[in-house]
Motif scaffolding. Structure first.
Motif, PDB file in Angstrom:
ATOM      1  N   PHE A 194      -4.851  -0.256  -0.847  1.00  0.00           N
ATOM      2  CA  PHE A 194      -5.282  -1.402  -0.051  1.00  0.00           C
ATOM      3  C   PHE A 194      -4.747  -1.259   1.371  1.00  0.00           C
ATOM      4  O   PHE A 194      -3.584  -0.889   1.562  1.00  0.00           O
ATOM      5  CB  PHE A 194      -4.752  -2.717  -0.634  1.00  0.00           C
ATOM      6  CG  PHE A 194      -5.398  -3.130  -1.926  1.00  0.00           C
ATOM      7  CD1 PHE A 194      -6.485  -3.984  -1.933  1.00  0.00           C
ATOM      8  CD2 PHE A 194      -4.905  -2.659  -3.142  1.00  0.00           C
ATOM      9  CE1 PHE A 194      -7.080  -4.368  -3.122  1.00  0.00           C
ATOM     10  CE2 PHE A 194      -5.495  -3.037  -4.344  1.00  0.00           C
ATOM     11  CZ  PHE A 194      -6.597  -3.899  -4.330  1.00  0.00           C
ATOM     12  N   THR A 195      -5.593  -1.557   2.362  1.00  0.00           N
ATOM     13  CA  THR A 195      -5.084  -1.605   3.733  1.00  0.00           C
ATOM     14  C   THR A 195      -4.106  -2.760   3.841  1.00  0.00           C
ATOM     15  O   THR A 195      -4.199  -3.747   3.100  1.00  0.00           O
ATOM     16  CB  THR A 195      -6.229  -1.801   4.745  1.00  0.00           C
ATOM     17  OG1 THR A 195      -6.826  -3.089   4.524  1.00  0.00           O
ATOM     18  CG2 THR A 195      -7.289  -0.720   4.605  1.00  0.00           C
ATOM     19  N   LEU A 196      -3.189  -2.673   4.785  1.00  0.00           N
ATOM     20  CA  LEU A 196      -2.152  -3.690   4.906  1.00  0.00           C
ATOM     21  C   LEU A 196      -2.701  -5.035   5.356  1.00  0.00           C
ATOM     22  O   LEU A 196      -2.028  -6.063   5.218  1.00  0.00           O
ATOM     23  CB  LEU A 196      -1.059  -3.212   5.865  1.00  0.00           C
ATOM     24  CG  LEU A 196      -0.320  -1.934   5.447  1.00  0.00           C
ATOM     25  CD1 LEU A 196       0.851  -1.671   6.373  1.00  0.00           C
ATOM     26  CD2 LEU A 196       0.163  -2.009   4.005  1.00  0.00           C
ATOM     27  N   THR A 197      -3.916  -5.046   5.882  1.00  0.00           N
ATOM     28  CA  THR A 197      -4.535  -6.307   6.298  1.00  0.00           C
ATOM     29  C   THR A 197      -5.356  -6.936   5.177  1.00  0.00           C
ATOM     30  O   THR A 197      -5.879  -8.038   5.341  1.00  0.00           O
ATOM     31  CB  THR A 197      -5.442  -6.089   7.524  1.00  0.00           C
ATOM     32  OG1 THR A 197      -6.435  -5.098   7.198  1.00  0.00           O
ATOM     33  CG2 THR A 197      -4.630  -5.628   8.718  1.00  0.00           C
ATOM     34  N   ILE A 254      -4.219  -6.981   1.675  1.00  0.00           N
ATOM     35  CA  ILE A 254      -3.402  -6.989   0.467  1.00  0.00           C
ATOM     36  C   ILE A 254      -3.734  -8.223  -0.366  1.00  0.00           C
ATOM     37  O   ILE A 254      -3.694  -9.346   0.140  1.00  0.00           O
ATOM     38  CB  ILE A 254      -1.899  -6.996   0.821  1.00  0.00           C
ATOM     39  CG1 ILE A 254      -1.526  -5.751   1.647  1.00  0.00           C
ATOM     40  CG2 ILE A 254      -1.045  -7.069  -0.447  1.00  0.00           C
ATOM     41  CD1 ILE A 254      -1.696  -4.465   0.926  1.00  0.00           C
ATOM     42  N   PRO A 255      -4.071  -8.054  -1.654  1.00  0.00           N
ATOM     43  CA  PRO A 255      -4.325  -9.221  -2.505  1.00  0.00           C
ATOM     44  C   PRO A 255      -3.024  -9.961  -2.800  1.00  0.00           C
ATOM     45  O   PRO A 255      -1.928  -9.473  -2.503  1.00  0.00           O
ATOM     46  CB  PRO A 255      -4.909  -8.599  -3.780  1.00  0.00           C
ATOM     47  CG  PRO A 255      -4.320  -7.227  -3.824  1.00  0.00           C
ATOM     48  CD  PRO A 255      -4.203  -6.784  -2.397  1.00  0.00           C
ATOM     49  N   GLN A 256      -3.138 -11.139  -3.394  1.00  0.00           N
ATOM     50  CA  GLN A 256      -1.944 -11.898  -3.754  1.00  0.00           C
ATOM     51  C   GLN A 256      -1.153 -11.121  -4.793  1.00  0.00           C
ATOM     52  O   GLN A 256      -1.684 -10.710  -5.826  1.00  0.00           O
ATOM     53  CB  GLN A 256      -2.336 -13.271  -4.287  1.00  0.00           C
ATOM     54  CG  GLN A 256      -1.146 -14.189  -4.521  1.00  0.00           C
ATOM     55  CD  GLN A 256      -1.572 -15.594  -4.920  1.00  0.00           C
ATOM     56  OE1 GLN A 256      -2.759 -15.867  -5.062  1.00  0.00           O
ATOM     57  NE2 GLN A 256      -0.609 -16.483  -5.093  1.00  0.00           N
ATOM     58  N   LEU A 257       0.137 -10.937  -4.541  1.00  0.00           N
ATOM     59  CA  LEU A 257       0.999 -10.146  -5.414  1.00  0.00           C
ATOM     60  C   LEU A 257       1.889 -11.041  -6.267  1.00  0.00           C
ATOM     61  O   LEU A 257       2.157 -12.190  -5.919  1.00  0.00           O
ATOM     62  CB  LEU A 257       1.871  -9.197  -4.584  1.00  0.00           C
ATOM     63  CG  LEU A 257       1.134  -8.188  -3.700  1.00  0.00           C
ATOM     64  CD1 LEU A 257       2.135  -7.376  -2.886  1.00  0.00           C
ATOM     65  CD2 LEU A 257       0.259  -7.274  -4.533  1.00  0.00           C
ATOM     66  N   ILE A 258       2.374 -10.489  -7.369  1.00  0.00           N
ATOM     67  CA  ILE A 258       3.196 -11.254  -8.302  1.00  0.00           C
ATOM     68  C   ILE A 258       4.633 -11.383  -7.802  1.00  0.00           C
ATOM     69  O   ILE A 258       5.101 -10.612  -6.958  1.00  0.00           O
ATOM     70  CB  ILE A 258       3.204 -10.598  -9.699  1.00  0.00           C
ATOM     71  CG1 ILE A 258       3.906  -9.232  -9.638  1.00  0.00           C
ATOM     72  CG2 ILE A 258       1.801 -10.453 -10.236  1.00  0.00           C
ATOM     73  CD1 ILE A 258       4.205  -8.639 -10.999  1.00  0.00           C
ATOM     74  N   PHE A 259       5.331 -12.384  -8.353  1.00  0.00           N
ATOM     75  CA  PHE A 259       6.763 -12.573  -8.179  1.00  0.00           C
ATOM     76  C   PHE A 259       7.171 -12.484  -6.698  1.00  0.00           C
ATOM     77  O   PHE A 259       6.546 -13.086  -5.831  1.00  0.00           O
ATOM     78  CB  PHE A 259       7.546 -11.570  -9.020  1.00  0.00           C
ATOM     79  CG  PHE A 259       7.233 -11.599 -10.497  1.00  0.00           C
ATOM     80  CD1 PHE A 259       6.622 -12.697 -11.092  1.00  0.00           C
ATOM     81  CD2 PHE A 259       7.552 -10.518 -11.306  1.00  0.00           C
ATOM     82  CE1 PHE A 259       6.340 -12.724 -12.445  1.00  0.00           C
ATOM     83  CE2 PHE A 259       7.274 -10.539 -12.671  1.00  0.00           C
ATOM     84  CZ  PHE A 259       6.664 -11.640 -13.242  1.00  0.00           C
ATOM     85  N   ASP A 260       8.228 -11.680  -6.436  1.00  0.00           N
ATOM     86  CA  ASP A 260       8.714 -11.500  -5.060  1.00  0.00           C
ATOM     87  C   ASP A 260       8.227 -10.182  -4.461  1.00  0.00           C
ATOM     88  O   ASP A 260       8.820  -9.664  -3.513  1.00  0.00           O
ATOM     89  CB  ASP A 260      10.243 -11.553  -5.019  1.00  0.00           C
ATOM     90  CG  ASP A 260      10.901 -10.632  -6.038  1.00  0.00           C
ATOM     91  OD1 ASP A 260      10.166  -9.956  -6.797  1.00  0.00           O
ATOM     92  OD2 ASP A 260      12.145 -10.593  -6.094  1.00  0.00           O
ATOM     93  N   HIS A 261       7.138  -9.639  -4.971  1.00  0.00           N
ATOM     94  CA  HIS A 261       6.621  -8.374  -4.464  1.00  0.00           C
ATOM     95  C   HIS A 261       6.188  -8.436  -3.001  1.00  0.00           C
ATOM     96  O   HIS A 261       6.331  -7.434  -2.281  1.00  0.00           O
ATOM     97  CB  HIS A 261       5.488  -7.865  -5.356  1.00  0.00           C
ATOM     98  CG  HIS A 261       5.967  -7.380  -6.690  1.00  0.00           C
ATOM     99  ND1 HIS A 261       5.212  -6.584  -7.532  1.00  0.00           N
ATOM    100  CD2 HIS A 261       7.156  -7.576  -7.341  1.00  0.00           C
ATOM    101  CE1 HIS A 261       5.914  -6.314  -8.624  1.00  0.00           C
ATOM    102  NE2 HIS A 261       7.075  -6.923  -8.536  1.00  0.00           N
ATOM    103  N   PRO A 262       5.654  -9.572  -2.498  1.00  0.00           N
ATOM    104  CA  PRO A 262       5.378  -9.620  -1.050  1.00  0.00           C
ATOM    105  C   PRO A 262       6.635  -9.409  -0.213  1.00  0.00           C
ATOM    106  O   PRO A 262       6.609  -8.702   0.800  1.00  0.00           O
ATOM    107  CB  PRO A 262       4.808 -11.032  -0.851  1.00  0.00           C
ATOM    108  CG  PRO A 262       4.196 -11.371  -2.165  1.00  0.00           C
ATOM    109  CD  PRO A 262       5.132 -10.772  -3.186  1.00  0.00           C
ATOM    110  N   GLU A 263       7.755  -9.992  -0.634  1.00  0.00           N
ATOM    111  CA  GLU A 263       9.013  -9.817   0.090  1.00  0.00           C
ATOM    112  C   GLU A 263       9.450  -8.361   0.073  1.00  0.00           C
ATOM    113  O   GLU A 263       9.944  -7.822   1.079  1.00  0.00           O
ATOM    114  CB  GLU A 263      10.093 -10.703  -0.526  1.00  0.00           C
ATOM    115  CG  GLU A 263      11.415 -10.675   0.214  1.00  0.00           C
ATOM    116  CD  GLU A 263      12.482 -11.536  -0.438  1.00  0.00           C
ATOM    117  OE1 GLU A 263      13.650 -11.433  -0.025  1.00  0.00           O
ATOM    118  OE2 GLU A 263      12.143 -12.298  -1.374  1.00  0.00           O
TER     119      GLU A 263
END
Length: 233
Positions: free
Chosen positions: A118-121, A123-132
């Motif tokens: 996935f391009t960084l612009t 990114i689908p919604q990620l689980i848990f604290d994976h966005p952090e």
């Protein structure tokens, strides 16, 4: 005594943050989670550390199992330990990140867990604290790339200056002046100009360059002046 008394047992997990460059765009590799909770949602590559494994060995195993990728250099990033980060059970996560040239590894990528770039612009919604985790890895990438030519790991052996500039713009999410960028890159003396050109994007074409490995090892900090206001780690 075989165990420490009056201590609560914790689970330890691994999460791998894999950045890749396809020659134009910086991307993140994700898989669809195979277990509950959040089964089927997009996730970083994760799994539990087994009793007979170190964190490093577990990271290599998890990455290969979920994506098919092996021989990838992984660097430990951070341990995420919020008591509520996993809704099922108290779990620490040791994170690793890696940089790869997508084309170099595309034949290894397994379809079993639906691994997808996935391009960084986008990114689908990620689980848990994976966005952090992803954001921390981005900041670490920017910091390290400002200090030395780390981003060459994402390029083919022969590359053009427009490719290199595109990569830096993707990593730092900012435009670079073409003339100024070219001047600074060539002033590092780390690149060896090739005789052939890439004519895929224009009639005139752009000369290919290679990294001078001897100069690279002797001048790891040569790229510091390329990044305006480099991040402080």
């Amino acid at each position: 005594m075989t165990k420490y008394q009056h201590q609560t047992r914790l689970l330890a997990a691994i999460d791998c943050i894999i950045f890749g460059f396809d020659g134009t765009t910086l991307k993140l590799l994700l898989v669809q989670r195979a277990i509950q909770p959040e089964k089927g949602r997009w996730s970083l590559m994760g799994g539990f550390i087994q009793p007979d494994e170190s964190a490093d060995i577990a990271a290599v195993r998890v990455l290969k199992k979920l994506t098919g990728l092996e021989g990838v250099y992984l660097e430990q990033l951070h341990t995420f330990s919020d008591p509520k980060r996993d809704p099922i059970e108290r779990t620490l996560s040791v994170t690793y990140f890696a940089l790869i040239d997508i084309h170099r590894y595309e034949q290894q990528l397994s379809d079993e867990y639906h691994a997808e770039w996935f391009t960084l612009t986008e990114i689908p919604q990620l689980i848990f604290d994976h966005p952090e985790m992803m954001y921390m890895a981005q900041e670490k990438l920017r910091y390290k790339a400002a200090l030395h030519p780390l981003l060459f790991e994402l390029l083919p052996k022969k590359f053009t200056l427009p490719q290199l500039q595109s990569l830096y713009e993707c990593v730092y999410d900012m435009p670079f002046d073409k003339r100024n960028f070219t001047r600074k890159v060539l002033s590092t003396k780390l690149l060896v100009k090739q005789k052939d050109k890439d004519k895929g994007n224009s009639k005139k074409g752009a000369f290919f360059y290679k990294l001078d490995n001897k100069q690279y090892k002797a001048n790891l900090h040569a790229f510091l002046n390329i990044i305006p206001n480099p991040p402080i780690g």
